[in-house]
Design a protein around this motif. Structure first.
Motif, short mmCIF file in Angstrom:
data_model
loop_
_atom_site.label_atom_id
_atom_site.label_comp_id
_atom_site.label_asym_id
_atom_site.label_seq_id
_atom_site.Cartn_x
_atom_site.Cartn_y
_atom_site.Cartn_z
N GLN A 74 7.88 24.30 72.63
CA GLN A 74 8.45 23.38 71.65
C GLN A 74 7.40 22.36 71.18
OE1 GLN A 74 11.80 21.81 73.78
NE2 GLN A 74 13.19 23.43 73.06
N VAL A 75 6.57 21.91 72.10
CA VAL A 75 5.51 20.97 71.73
C VAL A 75 4.52 21.63 70.79
CG1 VAL A 75 3.54 19.68 72.62
CG2 VAL A 75 5.74 19.52 73.77
N VAL A 76 4.13 22.87 71.09
CA VAL A 76 3.20 23.59 70.23
C VAL A 76 3.81 23.82 68.85
CG1 VAL A 76 2.01 25.80 69.90
CG2 VAL A 76 1.93 24.67 72.12
N GLU A 77 5.08 24.21 68.79
CA GLU A 77 5.76 24.41 67.52
C GLU A 77 5.84 23.11 66.72
OE1 GLU A 77 9.56 26.24 68.15
OE2 GLU A 77 8.66 28.04 69.03
N MET A 78 6.09 22.00 67.41
CA MET A 78 6.17 20.71 66.74
C MET A 78 4.81 20.32 66.16
SD MET A 78 7.68 17.11 68.18
CE MET A 78 6.29 16.76 69.23
N ILE A 79 3.75 20.57 66.90
CA ILE A 79 2.39 20.27 66.42
C ILE A 79 2.05 21.16 65.23
CG2 ILE A 79 -0.06 20.43 67.02
CD1 ILE A 79 0.78 19.54 69.87
N MET A 80 2.39 22.43 65.30
CA MET A 80 2.11 23.35 64.18
C MET A 80 2.90 22.95 62.94
SD MET A 80 -0.20 25.37 65.20
CE MET A 80 -0.19 26.58 63.92
N ASP A 81 4.16 22.56 63.11
CA ASP A 81 4.97 22.11 61.97
C ASP A 81 4.36 20.85 61.34
OD1 ASP A 81 6.72 24.19 62.23
OD2 ASP A 81 8.22 23.04 63.35
N SER A 82 3.89 19.95 62.18
CA SER A 82 3.26 18.72 61.67
C SER A 82 1.96 19.03 60.94
CB SER A 82 2.98 17.76 62.82
OG SER A 82 4.17 17.34 63.41
N ALA A 83 1.23 20.04 61.40
CA ALA A 83 -0.03 20.41 60.76
C ALA A 83 0.20 21.05 59.39
CB ALA A 83 -0.82 21.36 61.66
N MET B 255 -2.61 24.16 97.62
CA MET B 255 -1.45 23.84 96.82
C MET B 255 -1.48 24.68 95.54
SD MET B 255 -0.35 20.12 95.52
CE MET B 255 0.85 19.93 94.29
N THR B 256 -0.38 25.29 95.21
CA THR B 256 -0.27 26.15 94.04
C THR B 256 0.64 25.48 93.02
OG1 THR B 256 -0.46 28.08 95.46
CG2 THR B 256 0.36 28.43 93.24
N LEU B 257 0.18 25.47 91.77
CA LEU B 257 0.99 24.91 90.70
C LEU B 257 1.73 26.04 90.00
CD1 LEU B 257 -1.51 22.39 89.12
CD2 LEU B 257 0.40 21.87 90.63
N ASN B 258 3.02 25.92 89.88
CA ASN B 258 3.85 26.91 89.19
C ASN B 258 4.59 26.23 88.06
OD1 ASN B 258 3.25 29.06 90.93
ND2 ASN B 258 4.73 28.29 92.43
N TYR B 259 4.60 26.91 86.92
CA TYR B 259 5.39 26.43 85.79
C TYR B 259 6.77 27.06 85.87
CZ TYR B 259 1.44 24.42 83.31
OH TYR B 259 0.39 23.65 82.95
N SER B 260 7.76 26.24 85.70
CA SER B 260 9.10 26.80 85.63
C SER B 260 9.38 27.20 84.19
CB SER B 260 10.12 25.76 86.11
OG SER B 260 10.20 24.70 85.18
N SER B 261 10.48 27.89 83.99
CA SER B 261 10.83 28.32 82.63
C SER B 261 11.11 27.12 81.73
CB SER B 261 12.03 29.27 82.66
OG SER B 261 13.15 28.60 83.19
N ILE B 262 11.56 26.03 82.33
CA ILE B 262 11.82 24.81 81.55
C ILE B 262 10.51 24.25 81.02
CG2 ILE B 262 12.65 22.43 81.65
CD1 ILE B 262 14.70 23.41 83.74
N ASP B 263 9.48 24.21 81.85
CA ASP B 263 8.17 23.71 81.42
C ASP B 263 7.58 24.58 80.33
OD1 ASP B 263 8.27 21.57 83.15
OD2 ASP B 263 7.16 22.60 84.75
N GLU B 264 7.73 25.90 80.45
CA GLU B 264 7.21 26.80 79.43
C GLU B 264 7.94 26.61 78.11
OE1 GLU B 264 7.21 30.80 80.86
OE2 GLU B 264 5.95 30.31 82.57
N THR B 265 9.25 26.40 78.17
CA THR B 265 10.03 26.15 76.97
C THR B 265 9.58 24.85 76.32
OG1 THR B 265 11.92 27.32 77.90
CG2 THR B 265 12.35 25.86 76.04
N ASN B 266 9.39 23.82 77.12
CA ASN B 266 8.93 22.54 76.58
C ASN B 266 7.54 22.68 75.97
OD1 ASN B 266 11.28 21.22 77.26
ND2 ASN B 266 10.48 20.45 79.20
N ASP B 267 6.66 23.44 76.61
CA ASP B 267 5.32 23.66 76.09
C ASP B 267 5.38 24.35 74.73
OD1 ASP B 267 4.25 22.48 78.33
OD2 ASP B 267 3.68 24.38 79.29
#
Length: 90
Positions: free
Chosen positions: A15-24, A1-13
């Protein structure tokens, strides 16, 4: 089984990283605004970091007063250098 990230998942990732950095960054921005209010003019994040390091050096100097002379001398030198940098750059 192969796991693939879609462009939506990458965008969400991203956004989450940016939100964490802004909070830091929030505590640093708060300190910068606090120091600016105390000093009376706007200072940069780098200048706020200089003030914070100087305060940490002062605390280290005070806490090492009852310990070895070498440790006290090192922290006192650190405090003096930090204080000179504050005087030069702020």
């Amino acid at each position: 089984m192969t796991l693939n990230y879609s462009s939506i998942d990458e965008t969400n990732d991203k956004q989450v990283v940016e939100m964490i950095m802004d909070s830091a960054r929030i505590p640093g921005q708060w300190l910068r605004k606090y120091y600016s209010a105390i000093i009376g003019h706007e200072i940069s994040s780098g200048q706020a970091w200089l003030i914070t390091r100087t305060q940490i050096a002062l605390i280290a100097t005070i806490l090492t007063a009852g310990h070895s002379v070498l440790l006290l001398a090192a922290s006192a030198i650190w405090f003096a250098v930090s204080l000179l940098k504050c005087k030069l750059y702020i």
